[in-house]
Design an enzyme around this catalytic site. Structure first.
Site: not given
Ligand code: COA
Length: 270
Positions: A76, A121
């Site tokens: 999400a 999500g």
């Molecule tokens: N919600 C909003 N934005 C998200 C997102 C989420 N769940 N997951 C990734 N993004 C965004 C990041 O903020 C980033 O945006 P930006 O470029 O404007 O800063 C973009 O997507 C790319 O993600 P990034 O974190 O830079 O990629 P990464 O390869 O370094 O890491 C993940 C990938 C998936 C490990 C990391 O993005 C992450 O931990 N995301 C959240 C996962 C999570 O907790 N999900 C459950 C939510 S309830």
């Protein structure tokens, strides 16, 4: 005339694309710059996409995937969650749950093709689908507790049913990610394939399903899911009713006649 709220007018239908190839539709969540994270617009468009496919008689199965090589859905949208008030939080959860429930109760098989991160999500969305194929680079997890929340799109309900209580609790309470091989070992996914073969292999699996009698497939889904919420006796009676009902279909006559005639059946879904 269809009335739209200002919020609905702002919805971007390109966030969720639907393509058709014969009897199989592919629904692609495309919000790549945020790793396909589910904001309210994506949730709404996803709901619309499945609503449209529900009544499309040409379509017998749906493959759900995320655009790009990196993510199925990374969860999400944390930006939206960070701003939520309590009542709004309940609404956010209920809206997501309702779309995922519509997928779980979809009358045709839905297969998630997971080509990267399926977190929070995104993982909940994948397990609301009937089947899952993952690429070798896929990662699954329920990281919500690390953000101070819990899964709110049915993860605390469906994960234990799919992989068993102990494993579901480990995923839910540690919030740690697991790789595709571990997900397969847990029964979280039905298979793991190379990334560049993901869509082809998903289609192969779907083709094995959609060649069967569509009404039978529909009733098989109904019976299995009904049994999850029912007592054994009720579930068995329900199965018998559906079993008997199928005797009224042209598909049953066609399936059995084709077997006797040693030819492939041509099901009409009636
Ligand atoms: N919600 C909003 N934005 C998200 C997102 C989420 N769940 N997951 C990734 N993004 C965004 C990041 O903020 C980033 O945006 P930006 O470029 O404007 O800063 C973009 O997507 C790319 O993600 P990034 O974190 O830079 O990629 P990464 O390869 O370094 O890491 C993940 C990938 C998936 C490990 C990391 O993005 C992450 O931990 N995301 C959240 C996962 C999570 O907790 N999900 C459950 C939510 S309830």
């Amino acid at each position: 005339m269809i009335l739209q709220t200002p919020e609905q007018k702002m919805t971007d239908p390109t966030l969720v694309r639907v393509s058709h190839d014969g009897p199989v539709a592919t629904v692609t969540i495309d919000r790549q710059k945020k790793l396909n994270a589910l904001n309210p617009d994506v949730i709404r468009e996803l709901g619309h996409a499945f609503e449209g496919l529900r009544s499309d008689d040409e379509i017998r199965g749906v493959i759900l995937t995320g655009a790009g090589d990196k993510a199925f859905v990374a969860g999400a949208d944390i930006g939206v969650l960070a701003r939520m008030e309590p009542i709004e939080g309940v609404e956010v959860s209920r809206q997501g749950q309702s779309v995922l429930r519509a997928i779980e109760t979809f009358p045709k098989p839905v297969l998630a093709a997971v080509g990267g991160y399926a977190l929070g999500g995104g993982c909940e969305l994948a397990i609301a689908c009937h089947l899952r194929i993952a690429s070798e680079n896929a990662r699954f997890g329920l990281p919500e507790v690390g953000l101070g929340i819990i899964p709110g799109y049915g993860g605390t309900v469906r994960m234990a049913r799919l992989v068993g209580l102990g494993r579901a609790l480990e995923l839910t309470l540690t919030g740690e990610m697991i790789d595709a091989q571990r997900a397969e070992a847990l029964g979280l996914v039905n298979g793991v394939v190379p990334r560049d073969e993901l869509m082809e292999r998903a289609r192969e699996l779907m083709d094995k399903i959609v060649k069967n009698g569509p009404v039978a497939i529909n009733k098989a889904l109904e019976s299995v899911y009904h049994a999850l919420d029912a007592g054994t006796e009720d579930a068995l009676r329900h199965e018998s009713s559906l079993f008997g009902l199928l005797a009224a279909t042209d598909d049953m006559k066609e399936g059995m006649t084709a077997f006797m005639d040693k030819r492939k059946p041509e099901f009409k879904g009636k």
